[in-house]
Design a protein around this motif. Structure first.
Motif, PDB file in Angstrom:
ATOM      1  N   MET A 139       0.822  -1.208   0.000  1.00 24.13           N
ATOM      2  CA  MET A 139       0.000   0.000   0.000  1.00 24.13           C
ATOM      3  C   MET A 139       0.859   1.263   0.000  1.00 24.13           C
ATOM      4  SD  MET A 139      -2.886   1.095   2.787  1.00 24.13           S
ATOM      5  CE  MET A 139      -4.343   0.471   1.978  1.00 24.13           C
ATOM      6  N   VAL A 140       0.443   2.220  -0.825  1.00 22.76           N
ATOM      7  CA  VAL A 140       1.109   3.520  -0.857  1.00 22.76           C
ATOM      8  C   VAL A 140       0.262   4.522  -0.082  1.00 22.76           C
ATOM      9  CG1 VAL A 140       1.703   5.466  -2.358  1.00 22.76           C
ATOM     10  CG2 VAL A 140       2.394   3.151  -2.976  1.00 22.76           C
ATOM     11  N   VAL A 141       0.924   5.305   0.744  1.00 27.01           N
ATOM     12  CA  VAL A 141       0.242   6.260   1.607  1.00 27.01           C
ATOM     13  C   VAL A 141       0.799   7.647   1.292  1.00 27.01           C
ATOM     14  CG1 VAL A 141      -0.236   6.856   4.006  1.00 27.01           C
ATOM     15  CG2 VAL A 141       0.111   4.456   3.382  1.00 27.01           C
ATOM     16  N   VAL A 142      -0.064   8.550   0.862  1.00 30.85           N
ATOM     17  CA  VAL A 142       0.367   9.913   0.537  1.00 30.85           C
ATOM     18  C   VAL A 142      -0.874  10.802   0.583  1.00 30.85           C
ATOM     19  CG1 VAL A 142       0.105   9.697  -1.991  1.00 30.85           C
ATOM     20  CG2 VAL A 142       1.855  11.236  -1.055  1.00 30.85           C
ATOM     21  N   ARG A 143      -0.687  12.109   0.867  1.00 31.22           N
ATOM     22  CA  ARG A 143      -1.857  12.988   0.934  1.00 31.22           C
ATOM     23  C   ARG A 143      -2.712  12.895  -0.323  1.00 31.22           C
ATOM     24  NH1 ARG A 143       1.340  18.208   2.448  1.00 31.22           N
ATOM     25  NH2 ARG A 143       2.941  16.777   1.753  1.00 31.22           N
ATOM     26  N   SER A 144      -3.991  12.681  -0.258  1.00 27.16           N
ATOM     27  CA  SER A 144      -4.764  12.279   0.909  1.00 27.16           C
ATOM     28  C   SER A 144      -5.437  10.967   0.548  1.00 27.16           C
ATOM     29  CB  SER A 144      -5.847  13.330   1.229  1.00 27.16           C
ATOM     30  OG  SER A 144      -5.232  14.600   1.396  1.00 27.16           O
ATOM     31  N   HIS A 145      -4.588   9.935   0.378  1.00 26.58           N
ATOM     32  CA  HIS A 145      -5.072   8.726  -0.275  1.00 26.58           C
ATOM     33  C   HIS A 145      -4.268   7.491   0.145  1.00 26.58           C
ATOM     34  CE1 HIS A 145      -7.461   6.970  -3.483  1.00 26.58           C
ATOM     35  NE2 HIS A 145      -6.403   6.276  -3.855  1.00 26.58           N
ATOM     36  N   TYR A 146      -5.007   6.402   0.315  1.00 23.63           N
ATOM     37  CA  TYR A 146      -4.367   5.091   0.420  1.00 23.63           C
ATOM     38  C   TYR A 146      -4.583   4.378  -0.913  1.00 23.63           C
ATOM     39  CZ  TYR A 146      -4.745   5.574   5.575  1.00 23.63           C
ATOM     40  OH  TYR A 146      -4.665   5.988   6.868  1.00 23.63           O
ATOM     41  N   THR A 147      -3.532   3.794  -1.470  1.00 20.08           N
ATOM     42  CA  THR A 147      -3.683   2.962  -2.669  1.00 20.08           C
ATOM     43  C   THR A 147      -3.183   1.560  -2.317  1.00 20.08           C
ATOM     44  OG1 THR A 147      -3.013   4.917  -3.915  1.00 20.08           O
ATOM     45  CG2 THR A 147      -3.182   2.836  -5.138  1.00 20.08           C
ATOM     46  N   PRO A 148      -3.980   0.519  -2.412  1.00 24.05           N
ATOM     47  CA  PRO A 148      -5.398   0.507  -2.768  1.00 24.05           C
ATOM     48  C   PRO A 148      -6.285   1.025  -1.627  1.00 24.05           C
ATOM     49  CG  PRO A 148      -4.688  -1.678  -2.113  1.00 24.05           C
ATOM     50  CD  PRO A 148      -3.463  -0.825  -2.084  1.00 24.05           C
ATOM     51  N   THR A 181      -5.124   8.802  10.925  1.00 21.32           N
ATOM     52  CA  THR A 181      -5.363   9.324  12.273  1.00 21.32           C
ATOM     53  C   THR A 181      -4.615  10.632  12.540  1.00 21.32           C
ATOM     54  OG1 THR A 181      -3.557   7.994  13.095  1.00 21.32           O
ATOM     55  CG2 THR A 181      -5.747   7.017  13.235  1.00 21.32           C
ATOM     56  N   GLU A 182      -3.913  11.140  11.527  1.00 17.74           N
ATOM     57  CA  GLU A 182      -3.214  12.426  11.687  1.00 17.74           C
ATOM     58  C   GLU A 182      -3.882  13.417  10.748  1.00 17.74           C
ATOM     59  OE1 GLU A 182       0.003  13.646  13.016  1.00 17.74           O
ATOM     60  OE2 GLU A 182       0.103  11.960  14.403  1.00 17.74           O
ATOM     61  N   PHE A 183      -4.259  14.579  11.259  1.00 21.06           N
ATOM     62  CA  PHE A 183      -4.961  15.540  10.396  1.00 21.06           C
ATOM     63  C   PHE A 183      -3.966  16.134   9.399  1.00 21.06           C
ATOM     64  CE2 PHE A 183      -8.006  18.264   8.747  1.00 21.06           C
ATOM     65  CZ  PHE A 183      -9.259  17.979   9.305  1.00 21.06           C
ATOM     66  N   CYS A 184      -3.788  15.426   8.281  1.00 25.13           N
ATOM     67  CA  CYS A 184      -2.657  15.685   7.398  1.00 25.13           C
ATOM     68  C   CYS A 184      -2.943  16.695   6.299  1.00 25.13           C
ATOM     69  CB  CYS A 184      -2.217  14.368   6.775  1.00 25.13           C
ATOM     70  SG  CYS A 184      -3.585  13.504   5.988  1.00 25.13           S
ATOM     71  N   SER A 185      -4.204  16.926   6.003  1.00 22.73           N
ATOM     72  CA  SER A 185      -4.524  17.806   4.878  1.00 22.73           C
ATOM     73  C   SER A 185      -5.986  18.189   4.991  1.00 22.73           C
ATOM     74  CB  SER A 185      -4.296  17.079   3.548  1.00 22.73           C
ATOM     75  OG  SER A 185      -5.223  16.005   3.451  1.00 22.73           O
ATOM     76  N   ALA A 186      -6.404  19.086   4.085  1.00 22.92           N
ATOM     77  CA  ALA A 186      -7.807  19.496   4.081  1.00 22.92           C
ATOM     78  C   ALA A 186      -8.702  18.287   3.810  1.00 22.92           C
ATOM     79  CB  ALA A 186      -8.029  20.574   3.037  1.00 22.92           C
ATOM     80  N   LEU A 187      -8.174  17.297   3.082  1.00 24.71           N
ATOM     81  CA  LEU A 187      -8.977  16.114   2.756  1.00 24.71           C
ATOM     82  C   LEU A 187      -8.557  14.910   3.607  1.00 24.71           C
ATOM     83  CD1 LEU A 187      -9.252  16.637  -1.095  1.00 24.71           C
ATOM     84  CD2 LEU A 187     -10.963  17.124   0.681  1.00 24.71           C
ATOM     85  N   HIS A 188      -8.095  15.228   4.832  1.00 26.53           N
ATOM     86  CA  HIS A 188      -7.666  14.171   5.760  1.00 26.53           C
ATOM     87  C   HIS A 188      -8.798  13.196   6.067  1.00 26.53           C
ATOM     88  CE1 HIS A 188      -6.881  12.414   9.722  1.00 26.53           C
ATOM     89  NE2 HIS A 188      -7.932  13.064  10.167  1.00 26.53           N
ATOM     90  N   LEU A 189     -10.009  13.717   6.266  1.00 26.70           N
ATOM     91  CA  LEU A 189     -11.124  12.830   6.612  1.00 26.70           C
ATOM     92  C   LEU A 189     -11.447  11.873   5.469  1.00 26.70           C
ATOM     93  CD1 LEU A 189     -13.474  15.286   8.528  1.00 26.70           C
ATOM     94  CD2 LEU A 189     -11.988  13.526   9.466  1.00 26.70           C
ATOM     95  N   GLU A 190     -11.086  12.306   4.258  1.00 23.12           N
ATOM     96  CA  GLU A 190     -11.333  11.471   3.090  1.00 23.12           C
ATOM     97  C   GLU A 190     -10.226  10.430   2.903  1.00 23.12           C
ATOM     98  OE1 GLU A 190     -11.693  14.676   3.374  1.00 23.12           O
ATOM     99  OE2 GLU A 190     -13.702  15.150   2.656  1.00 23.12           O
TER     100      GLU A 190
END
Ligand code: K7E
Ligand code: CUA
Length: 659
Positions: free
Chosen positions: A570-579, A641-650
């Protein structure tokens, strides 16, 4: 005070130059009008204003010192800035720590498991004495070590990422105390004992205390390149069952030696009302024994194969230690605590909880006495150097002297527990020319609030202490803070020691509301060179190298099934997990690799998986792997769980487990 006035004068001149009116007031003494009004309104004295100026740290300004403090019963370690006394970090060490994702599925689990006792999870620790790694007797900013008194464990923290890398359970001790401290080049991290038990803590009735119970000091060999303790190169020395307490390593002239105070040479075994309770039984004798241990020679004895292997650990037996000249005693008054070697290694200072003096031992005298020989022996056959052959001086300080630290002006600072004071006193010998006072005399007793235990000094345990600040680690705070119920915070008090004579001042109170810390060390901030982000994408903080399962771009992300094993990259980067969606069957074994490919400072993402107790903190560049069985069927969410960006909740996904 002169410095303060200069600062204030400068301030008012500056403000006057800006066209603002500056009027002196009694409270502010030269303060600009609005500042003086604030001072008057808040009832601040000149001393308060001085303290504020010494500690106030404007936004964005960094502290010149970093304090690594024990986190007591939390099993953790605190990182603070000095003089601002701001808490910068709480490092999970012996207990899981959710913010760092330490102990919830990632690499921290393995570290915590190393600390299990007989295969059983231990849910707490009691950290006492942090020790920073040293090179030539100076803090080098590479590693910190800390002991867990409660379970005789030692932890290694790498100061490149302030992350716990290793926990070692002492195989022969169940409780410890006099550690951790390092030898001058961190050859060894030393763990001293406390309450005697049989070696390996097997059962033995207290009637057999004298024969079966023992103290045990451990020399953990540290492999700097690997950043781990090497147990195969480590050894222990068996000691009589006196309760060895605090230890310190010799340095410079006394390099190669270690000094531990002890109590309970009475061999008290408690048992009131039929026998004296411990507090009476262990304080009957007027003196106990300072343990003087030759670790360089002990290393040779160990390497020559003269140690026995007990529970996989090399132990130099007490008789061998005596025969080989590794262990000497000298008397120390009364109910001793603390054992602190001076910066040049010439002296060892020991406090006596029930003696108003500190006793100063001369390493030179001890060596001459050892060379001359002809000593009486204690009941176990250990040679005892008479006090008049080992002592350099005694200084009367007050009630309950415990621990001593040093500065650059030839002063020593001793915590006085019963007096609730910091005592400043003068060293003699090579230090006498550094201060104007008589050697070996009390200079000032500064009241602190209250019941001070340890005291920590800037660069205090090095060969060249700095001398701007000491911090009093007070056990009681009573009336210093708002009432938050009957369990009160501890109080760290910052003390200004920049001026000579009786000019010490309390500058700042920091409540510690999470446990009772014991000791701390304070290092110059510029000696620390931590990563800003992990050096390469896919960094595994356990191996401190790129993880073979790291993925560096979303195109590499994938899910593969192999029988009943599902492996996810899995790749983790603002503001998305792939997959974003992972679906497995109930009972599948799941191996989940996650890589945070961010390169920007502070761009940390979390990974929380509901219902599975999985929680990671993925700092920029970090790779982690979690492995578990998908035993619970259902629909689960994973999310950042870290408020990382404006689209963190997404930044979320679904983990579906099909029954
Ligand atoms: Cu170092 Cu508190 Cu463990 Cu003295 S101990 S106070
Ligand atoms: Cu990533 Cu919030």
């Amino acid at each position: 005070m002169k410095k303060l006035l200069t600062v204030l004068l400068l301030l008012s001149t500056l403000l006057a130059a800006c066209g603002r009116k500056s009027t002196a007031t009694p409270a502010g003494g030269g303060l600009p009008a609005d500042a003086a009004a604030v001072a008057a309104e808040r009832g601040l004295t000149q001393d308060d204003i001085y303290a504020a100026l010494k500690t106030y740290t404007p936004s964005g300004q960094l502290d010149p010192y970093i304090m690594i403090a024990s986190g007591g019963q939390s099993g953790q370690v605190l990182v603070l800035g000095v003089p601002s006394m701001r808490i910068l970090k709480v490092i999970g060490v012996f207990t899981p720590e959710p913010w760092q994702g330490y102990g919830f599925g990632g690499s921290g689990d393995k570290v915590l498991e190393e600390g299990y006792v007989d295969g059983k999870e231990i849910k707490w620790g009691d950290t006492h004495h942090p020790g920073l790694s040293e090179t030539k007797g100076e803090y080098d900013g590479q590693f910190a070590f800390i002991n867990d008194k409660a379970n005789a464990r030692l932890a290694v923290i790498d100061l490149r990422d302030f992350d716990t890398k290793q926990i070692i359970k002492n195989p022969n001790a169940i409780v410890d105390h006099g550690g951790t401290f390092v030898t001058p080049n961190t050859e060894y991290v030393v763990e001293g004992p406390q309450y005697a038990t049989p070696i390996g803590w097997e059962y033995a009735p207290l009637a057999e205390y004298k024969d079966k119970y023992r103290g045990l000091i451990t020399f953990w060999a540290f492999d700097r390149l690997k950043g781990r303790v090497d147990e195969s190169k480590s050894f222990q020395i068996e000691l009589p069952p006196y309760w060895q307490d605090l230890c310190d390593a010799g340095k410079a002239v006394s390099d190669g030696w270690v000094f531990c105070n002890s109590f309970n040479t009475e061999l008290a075994t408690g048992g009131a009302p039929d026998a004296p309770p411990f507090e009476a039984g262990t304080t009957k004798n007027d003196t106990d024994y300072l343990h003087i241990i030759n670790w360089k020679k002990a290393e040779e004895v160990f390497q020559a194969g003269k140690a026995e292997t007990i529970n996989g650990m090399a132990v130099i037996r007490l008789q061998t230690a005596i025969d080989e000249g590794l262990l000497y005693f000298t008397p120390e008054p009364k109910s001793p605590h603390g054992s602190d070697v001076t910066p040049g290694g010439e002296y060892v200072v020991v406090g006596g909880k029930l003696d108003p003096h500190v006793t100063i031992y001369s390493f030179d005298k001890i060596q001459k006495a050892i060379a001359a020989g002809g000593f009486e022996k204690d009941q176990y056959g250990v040679p005892v150097i008479p006090l008049d052959q080992s002592m350099e001086a005694q200084v009367e300080l007050g009630l309950g002297p415990l621990h001593t630290v040093y500065d650059d002006k030839g002063y020593a600072y001793t915590s006085l527990f019963l007096d609730s004071a910091v005592a400043r006193w003068t060293l003699g010998g090579p230090y006498a020319s550094k201060h104007p006072e008589q050697p070996w005399t009390l200079v000032q007793k500064l009241p602190v609030q209250y019941n001070i235990g340890h005291i920590a000094a800037a660069e205090g345990d090095t060969a060249s202490p700095d001398g701007q600040y000491v911090v009093a680690l007070n056990k009681w705070s009573i009336d210093r803070f708002a009432n938050v119920g009957p369990l009160l915070p501890q109080n760290f008090q910052l003390v200004d020691i920049s001026q000579t004579g009786d000019q010490m001042k309390v500058l700042y109170d920091l409540p510690i509301g999470m446990a009772e810390p014991h000791y701390a060390q304070i290092i110059k901030a510029d000696k620390l060179k931590p990563f800003e982000v992990y050096p390469e994408v896919g960094w595994n903080p356990d191996t401190m190298s790129v993880d073979p399962n790291a993925v560096t771009e979303p195109a590499q992300a994938r899910v593969e099934r192999n029988g009943s094993t599902v492996e996810i990259w899995m790749v983790v980067v603002r503001s998305h997990y792939t997959p974003e969606i992972v679906e497995v069957n109930q009972g599948d074994h799941v191996i989940w690799h996650l890589t945070n490919i961010e390169r920007q400072r502070d761009a940390t993402h979390g990974f929380g998986l509901s219902g599975y107790n999985i929680n990671l903190s993925l700092e920029p560049g970090e790779a982690q792997t979690v492995e578990f069985d998908a035993t619970q069927p259902g629909t689960f969410a994973f999310f950042c769980t870290e408020f990382c960006s404006a689209l963190h909740l997404e930044m979320a996904g679904y983990f579906l487990v099909k029954p």
